[in-house]
Design an enzyme around this catalytic site. Structure first.
Site, PDB file in Angstrom:
ATOM      1  CB  THR A  48     -12.823  23.413 -16.115  1.00 52.93           C
ATOM      2  OG1 THR A  48     -14.108  23.088 -16.363  1.00 52.93           O
ATOM      3  CG2 THR A  48     -12.147  23.239 -17.760  1.00 52.93           C
ATOM      4  CE1 TYR A 200     -11.474  15.587 -29.650  1.00 53.65           C
ATOM      5  CE2 TYR A 200     -12.588  13.728 -30.554  1.00 53.65           C
ATOM      6  CZ  TYR A 200     -12.036  14.693 -29.369  1.00 53.65           C
ATOM      7  OH  TYR A 200     -12.108  14.258 -28.238  1.00 53.65           O
TER       8      TYR A 200
END
Length: 335
Positions: A48, A200
């Site tokens: 994807t 992150y």
């Protein structure tokens, strides 16, 4: 009819200008027309988003493409679609779960047994700002997948990459690394309160530090390593961020997002560029903001932190260091 010509022409001009502006803002398409026939490419997270579009384009350019994915049903469907659209039969779906050391070893072993060469490794897969999840081996999910998983995979495939030289490793980092900090006292958020954004950013800083340290260790082998910020891209990666979920962002801010945020096809262009551009041959240890070589954040240039992160990462994933594998000064070329 003439009274409609002016409004239509103005509308067309506006659309044209908007398209040109977006192309400029987002970096545009890969300028290189190089093909990669006879080369084998591995792309993680390729079912994807950026990974899928990268796989599609590199298949179109003649590569033997191995799509490494966790969800095999989606990966098989994506591989079938790419084979059909590019007419390249050499597009394959391999299973890998970057949140599992066991799975990474199984993937690498399969590659070593079934593939004669690995010319390009694109460490594309990632998670972004997810909840406080842990990997199968107990690592923070973002640090574990974004950094440790690719750290281990790359090291397991180094012999193949060296044997296939000149070869390339491409690590998808992020502009978010500029506010990242490596907390060696608590890399996996076991002591302090979990903050998904900071987790992150730490993982993305780790990507750049890993890139630079690996480039040093591979100097003279013919294997180059570069990190890349692909730009702001609308993919499933941002599903945990909450963007566009409020009425304000979906209505008032939507026009600005559509201008500045790229779709997956444009988002894949930087990865494609680093994979195929002949002018990048031999350039290593660089950080690319879309398709422009730039200096990363100061904390990403700290050689001692990069060395320490390597040693800690190797210990965490059970990777044995080879004696005499000392880091050498890095040489990057700017243009």
């Amino acid at each position: 009819m003439s009274k409609y010509i002016f409004p239509v022409s103005v509308f067309g001009s506006v659309l044209g200008c908007a398209a040109l502006l977006k192309n400029y803002v987002t970096g545009g398409s890969c300028p290189s027309k190089s093909t990669i026939k006879g080369k084998t490419v591995i792309i993680t997270g390729a079912n994807t988003g950026i990974g899928k579009e990268t796989a599609r384009e590199l298949a179109r350019r003649g590569g033997r493409v191995i799509m490494g994915c966790r969800d095999m049903e989606k990966c098989e469907a994506a591989a079938k679609e790419i084979r059909g659209k590019t007419l390249n039969p050499h597009v394959y779906a391999f299973h890998i779960d970057l949140a599992s050391i066991k799975s990474i070893h199984q993937f690498a072993e399969r590659v070593k047994q079934e593939e004669q060469r690995v010319d390009i490794l694109i460490n594309n897969a990632g998670v972004m700002r997810c909840p406080s999840w842990k990997t199968e081996d107990g690592f923070d999910m973002q640090f574990g997948v974004n950094h440790l998983g690719h750290f281990l995979l790359t090291n397991l495939l180094l012999d193949k990459l060296k044997d296939s030289a000149p070869s390339r490793v491409i690590n998808l980092a992020s502009l978010a690394h500029i506010v990242g900090e490596i907390d060696f006292s608590d890399l996996n958020w076991e002591k302090k309160k979990f903050e998904t954004k900071k987790a992150y950013c730490q993982s993305k800083l780790a990507n750049v530090l890993f890139t630079r340290e690996l480039a040093k260790r591979l100097e003279g082998t013919g294997v180059t390593v570069n990190a890349i910020h692909p730009g702001v891209v609308s993919t499933d990666l941002g599903r945990h961020t909450g963007l566009h979920q409020s009425p304000f962002s979906s209505t008032v801010l939507s026009p600005f997002f559509s201008l500045l945020v790229k779709g997956p096809e444009l988002g894949a262009q930087p990865s494609i560029y680093l994979a195929v551009a002949e002018e990048l041959e031999g350039l290593t240890g660089g950080y690319y903001d879309v398709m422009t070589l730039k200096e990363p954040a100061p904390q990403a240039l700290d050689q001692e932190v990069a060395r320490r992160l390597w040693e800690v990462s190797a210990r965490l994933v059970g990777l044995k260091e080879e004696k005499g594998q000392a880091s050498k000064p890095i040489v990057t070329t700017t243009r």
